[in-house]
Design a protein around this motif. Structure first.
Motif, mmCIF file in Angstrom:
data_model
loop_
_atom_site.group_PDB
_atom_site.id
_atom_site.type_symbol
_atom_site.label_atom_id
_atom_site.label_comp_id
_atom_site.label_asym_id
_atom_site.label_seq_id
_atom_site.Cartn_x
_atom_site.Cartn_y
_atom_site.Cartn_z
ATOM 1 N N SER A 1 -15.846 29.807 -49.824
ATOM 2 C CA SER A 1 -16.577 28.586 -50.182
ATOM 3 C C SER A 1 -18.026 28.960 -50.491
ATOM 4 N N TRP A 2 -18.734 28.055 -51.177
ATOM 5 C CA TRP A 2 -20.133 28.333 -51.479
ATOM 6 C C TRP A 2 -20.981 28.388 -50.216
ATOM 7 N N ILE A 3 -20.540 27.674 -49.177
ATOM 8 C CA ILE A 3 -21.301 27.735 -47.926
ATOM 9 C C ILE A 3 -21.192 29.133 -47.334
ATOM 10 N N VAL A 4 -19.972 29.666 -47.313
ATOM 11 C CA VAL A 4 -19.781 31.019 -46.802
ATOM 12 C C VAL A 4 -20.563 32.018 -47.653
ATOM 13 N N LEU A 5 -20.410 31.910 -48.968
ATOM 14 C CA LEU A 5 -21.103 32.859 -49.836
ATOM 15 C C LEU A 5 -22.617 32.695 -49.712
ATOM 16 N N GLY A 6 -23.071 31.448 -49.590
ATOM 17 C CA GLY A 6 -24.503 31.220 -49.401
ATOM 18 C C GLY A 6 -25.005 31.910 -48.145
ATOM 19 N N GLY A 7 -24.236 31.763 -47.058
ATOM 20 C CA GLY A 7 -24.597 32.434 -45.812
ATOM 21 C C GLY A 7 -24.639 33.942 -45.989
ATOM 22 N N MET A 8 -23.674 34.462 -46.735
ATOM 23 C CA MET A 8 -23.652 35.900 -46.990
ATOM 24 C C MET A 8 -24.874 36.321 -47.804
ATOM 25 N N LEU A 9 -25.178 35.556 -48.847
ATOM 26 C CA LEU A 9 -26.317 35.912 -49.701
ATOM 27 C C LEU A 9 -27.608 35.933 -48.898
ATOM 28 N N ILE A 10 -27.751 34.937 -48.020
ATOM 29 C CA ILE A 10 -28.969 34.886 -47.209
ATOM 30 C C ILE A 10 -29.082 36.140 -46.355
ATOM 31 N N ASN A 11 -27.938 36.615 -45.832
ATOM 32 C CA ASN A 11 -27.973 37.826 -45.023
ATOM 33 C C ASN A 11 -28.132 39.097 -45.857
ATOM 34 N N GLU B 1 -21.208 14.432 -35.468
ATOM 35 C CA GLU B 1 -21.022 15.877 -35.318
ATOM 36 C C GLU B 1 -19.608 16.246 -34.869
ATOM 37 N N TYR B 2 -18.938 15.329 -34.194
ATOM 38 C CA TYR B 2 -17.587 15.611 -33.723
ATOM 39 C C TYR B 2 -16.583 15.659 -34.863
ATOM 40 N N LEU B 3 -16.996 15.194 -36.046
ATOM 41 C CA LEU B 3 -16.084 15.232 -37.194
ATOM 42 C C LEU B 3 -16.438 16.361 -38.159
ATOM 43 N N TYR B 4 -17.390 17.205 -37.771
ATOM 44 C CA TYR B 4 -17.773 18.300 -38.663
ATOM 45 C C TYR B 4 -16.684 19.375 -38.722
ATOM 46 N N PRO B 5 -16.252 19.749 -39.946
ATOM 47 C CA PRO B 5 -15.379 20.914 -40.054
ATOM 48 C C PRO B 5 -16.225 22.192 -39.994
ATOM 49 N N LEU B 6 -15.565 23.338 -39.952
ATOM 50 C CA LEU B 6 -16.288 24.603 -39.841
ATOM 51 C C LEU B 6 -17.331 24.798 -40.932
ATOM 52 N N GLN B 7 -16.995 24.403 -42.166
ATOM 53 C CA GLN B 7 -17.922 24.616 -43.282
ATOM 54 C C GLN B 7 -19.256 23.916 -43.026
ATOM 55 N N MET B 8 -19.170 22.668 -42.512
ATOM 56 C CA MET B 8 -20.388 21.907 -42.271
ATOM 57 C C MET B 8 -21.163 22.506 -41.101
ATOM 58 N N LYS B 9 -20.407 22.951 -40.103
ATOM 59 C CA LYS B 9 -21.035 23.595 -38.947
ATOM 60 C C LYS B 9 -21.810 24.833 -39.408
ATOM 61 N N LEU B 10 -21.166 25.608 -40.263
ATOM 62 C CA LEU B 10 -21.804 26.818 -40.790
ATOM 63 C C LEU B 10 -23.052 26.458 -41.589
ATOM 64 N N TYR B 11 -22.933 25.409 -42.412
ATOM 65 C CA TYR B 11 -24.079 24.968 -43.212
ATOM 66 C C TYR B 11 -25.260 24.620 -42.302
ATOM 67 N N GLN C 1 -24.776 33.375 -37.211
ATOM 68 C CA GLN C 1 -24.433 33.060 -38.599
ATOM 69 C C GLN C 1 -23.328 33.959 -39.115
ATOM 70 N N LEU C 2 -23.524 35.266 -38.937
ATOM 71 C CA LEU C 2 -22.561 36.233 -39.478
ATOM 72 C C LEU C 2 -21.187 36.060 -38.848
ATOM 73 N N ALA C 3 -21.171 35.879 -37.522
ATOM 74 C CA ALA C 3 -19.876 35.709 -36.853
ATOM 75 C C ALA C 3 -19.204 34.427 -37.331
ATOM 76 N N THR C 4 -19.993 33.356 -37.506
ATOM 77 C CA THR C 4 -19.409 32.095 -37.971
ATOM 78 C C THR C 4 -18.865 32.248 -39.394
ATOM 79 N N ILE C 5 -19.599 32.979 -40.232
ATOM 80 C CA ILE C 5 -19.119 33.227 -41.598
ATOM 81 C C ILE C 5 -17.753 33.896 -41.557
ATOM 82 N N VAL C 6 -17.631 34.934 -40.726
ATOM 83 C CA VAL C 6 -16.362 35.665 -40.668
ATOM 84 C C VAL C 6 -15.244 34.770 -40.141
#
Lengths: 320, 295
Positions: free
Chosen positions: A138-148, B224-234, B262-267
């Protein structure tokens, strides 16, 4: 026989045809009951918002309902013309879109030809598998990667430092002058491989005897590509070009939201993020809708124009 | 004569090698950054703040993952992501298939009107704000159903399934009719099992879309209880960015601690996609082709 029947049908009085329609409809109730939920869904979730576009011509405030808001004609559109923030976002949108069009459109074509020309099927499979993968991030994941990657202690600076290209690390995500390139190149990194799929599918259908004939005539690999592969891809290329051109004003909102920060905002804000900010963050619904509507209208005009031009170029074969 | 073919052969081989070399560089450009993220996510915060590694971390550690999994909200987000993907995919595919089955019959009254109505939705939409107002009026703001109900139908998918259903042999349907089965029964017992490849394609594409979707949350959900992982990561990314900008030259420790998270959440957010990828790959190429065929 069929013709006389249809003429007869057309001449029947309206009331009778209406009755017949309902009799047929009732007889088909079982199938109609499968379609109607979908029609009701589309009516609610697609057609009501299209009707809702009328707030672009109204002054809508939070206390109003759609129907009670007063009409103001083109006032919102007049405001757009004098809004310098809007025009900044137009410049950014066009700048990024044309970079994506200029570079991002060509690369999948070249890449698909290169993959097609590889004779080792294992390498072919490997390149395809790897190059499709970023599309699924997703762009969120890629955005996070780019920032790092671009952080001062990140991969990008590490590589440039070890190659001696730069002397000290810098975070280019904070540099507004670099943003257009970051947006473009990260988009290419993500989608270039994916963009080859349809081209490769077209190439798989090219008759191999063309290549054999060309070889006998003494054509080298490059000539074969130029005279056989590319002409066969022409229709798919124009289809893609039309779709890209019609999306020229629709830059990626996910990408912008995750990569935009307080430092690069001036060159990162695009029309979509501006609509988001004006509408949902600041609550100026009518104005944001007017901007969105204007963009949709221009996009449809671009789509029709591009299709007409390509029709002329492709011997009246419409690709849409 | 002989020397000429040799020369040509040599040219062709040069082309082959240059081509292979370029493609390998291209794959390296994709693999190395991804590998670097994985390695970094397993690095200690000290290694992260010092940097200086590309392929292998000087100090491996699980502290980032421990920090992420200690957060209850991550588990909640994971649950929401899985729930919305599973429920969303099943309801989307069944709903689209139901409509497609009906529209695949040519003699249906109003068929032209229905298809016309659907095609319009492929090219025009009300856009962000009118859709937001509708969702608000329907009372779906901050509700789990905003992930499911507005995503029930896509006319693209209806067209793909419709074309697939047309290829189901008519004899099967007729024999079922003779045995007294109605259309619902025929649909559920014959068409759905026979159309598994097409449905799986749509399910996989829709599933990736649901898993990766973040705009729906960003626009319609503040709970916040309805946030999926993508939103949490954002949120984690945005938080870390504002923090690091306030702390320019300041406390480096805070910045790198959030960096590890951040990195762990991305993975973690990407893991399900990567696990599903071999399965995905089998289907998506044929799916792209079916999708490109217009009615």
């Amino acid at each position: 026989m069929v013709e006389t029947q249809s003429i007869k049908k057309a001449r029947e009085p309206l009331a009778k045809r209406f009755k017949q329609f309902f009799i047929d409809f009732a007889r088909q109730w079982e199938i109609q009951s499968m379609i109607l939920p979908g029609i009701i869904f589309m009516f609610i979730f697609c057609y009501i918002p299209i009707y809702g576009l009328s707030i672009a011509f109204k002054r809508y405030t939070v206390i109003d309902k759609l129907d009670t808001a007063p009409w103001v004609g083109f006032e919102n559109f007049k405001l757009i013309l004098s809004d310098s923030f809007f025009w900044d976002s137009v410049v950014n949108t066009l700048g990024i879109s044309f970079l994506k069009l200029g570079i991002g459109f060509i690369i999948p074509i070249i890449l698909s030809i290169m993959i097609y020309e590889v004779s080792s099927s294992r390498l072919k499979k490997f390149v395809q598998t790897v190059s499709y993968l970023p599309h699924f991030l997703s762009w969120i994941v890629l955005g996070g990667m780019l920032i790092n990657w671009f952080a001062t202690s990140g991969l990008f600076n590490e590589v440039l430092l070890s190659l001696g290209i730069i002397d000290e690390p810098r975070n280019i995500l904070l540099d507004p002058n670099k943003y257009w390139w970051i947006a473009t190149l990260s988009d290419i990194w993500k989608e270039a491989g994916w963009g080859t799929i349809l081209y490769l599918a077209v190439m798989a259908k090219i008759d191999p005897t063309f290549y054999e004939a060309a070889k006998i005539d003494g054509a080298g690999r490059l000539k074969q590509i130029w005279y056989i592969t590319i002409p066969n891809m022409k229709l798919m290329i124009s289809l893609n070009l039309i779709l890209t051109v019609s999306g020229l004003l629709n830059s990626n909102l996910d990408q912008t939201l995750v990569l935009m920060n307080s430092q690069n905002r001036e060159s990162a804000e695009v029309i979509n993020s501006y609509v988001y900010r004006m509408g949902l963050a600041q609550g100026d619904f009518s104005y944001a809708t007017a901007v969105g509507l204007g963009v949709s209208i221009v996009s449809v005009i671009l789509l029709v124009t591009a299709n007409t031009i390509s029709k002329k170029l492709n011997d009246n074969q419409s690709v849409l | 004569m002989n020397s000429k073919t040799l020369k040509k052969d040599w040219n062709s081989r040069l082309f082959e090698y240059a081509n292979m070399a370029l493609l390998i560089i291209f794959t390296i450009l994709i693999i190395v950054p991804l590998w670097n993220v994985i390695v970094s996510s397993f690095s200690s915060s000290r290694a992260l703040s010092e940097g200086g590694f590309i392929f292998w971390s000087p100090e491996f550690s699980l502290e980032n993952y421990r920090a992420v999994f200690r957060d209850d909200m991550i588990w909640q987000s994971f649950f929401i992501s899985v729930a919305k993907t599973v429920i969303g995919v099943i309801t989307h595919v069944l709903f689209c298939a139901m409509v497609a089955y009906g529209l695949s019959k040519n003699n249906i009254r109003g068929r032209k009107f229905y298809v016309g109505m659907g095609v319009v939705t492929m090219f025009f939409s009300g856009g962000m704000i009118p859709t937001y107002l509708l969702i608000k009026d329907l009372g779906m703001l901050n509700s789990f159903w905003v992930y499911i109900i507005p995503a029930l139908l896509s006319f693209y998918d209806v067209i793909i399934l419709m074309n697939f259903f047309r290829n189901v042999p008519l004899a099967l349907e007729e024999s079922a009719k003779i045995d007294g089965a109605g259309h619902w029964k025929i649909f559920l017992k014959i068409f759905i099992p026979l159309s598994m490849p097409a449905m799986a394609t749509i399910a996989l594409f829709n599933g990736v879309g649901q898993w990766n979707d973040f705009m729906t949350t960003k626009i319609y959900v503040t709970n916040e209880y309805l946030y999926p992982l993508q939103m949490k990561l954002y949120e984690i990314i945005v938080q870390a960015q504002t923090q690091s900008m306030q702390n320019v030259g300041g406390s480096v420790v805070i910045e790198t601690a959030t960096k590890g998270v951040q990195l762990a959440t991305i993975v973690i957010t990407t893991l399900p996609i990567v696990i599903m990828y071999p399965l995905l790959q089998r289907y998506f190429i044929s799916g792209m082709m079916v999708g490109a065929v217009k009615e």
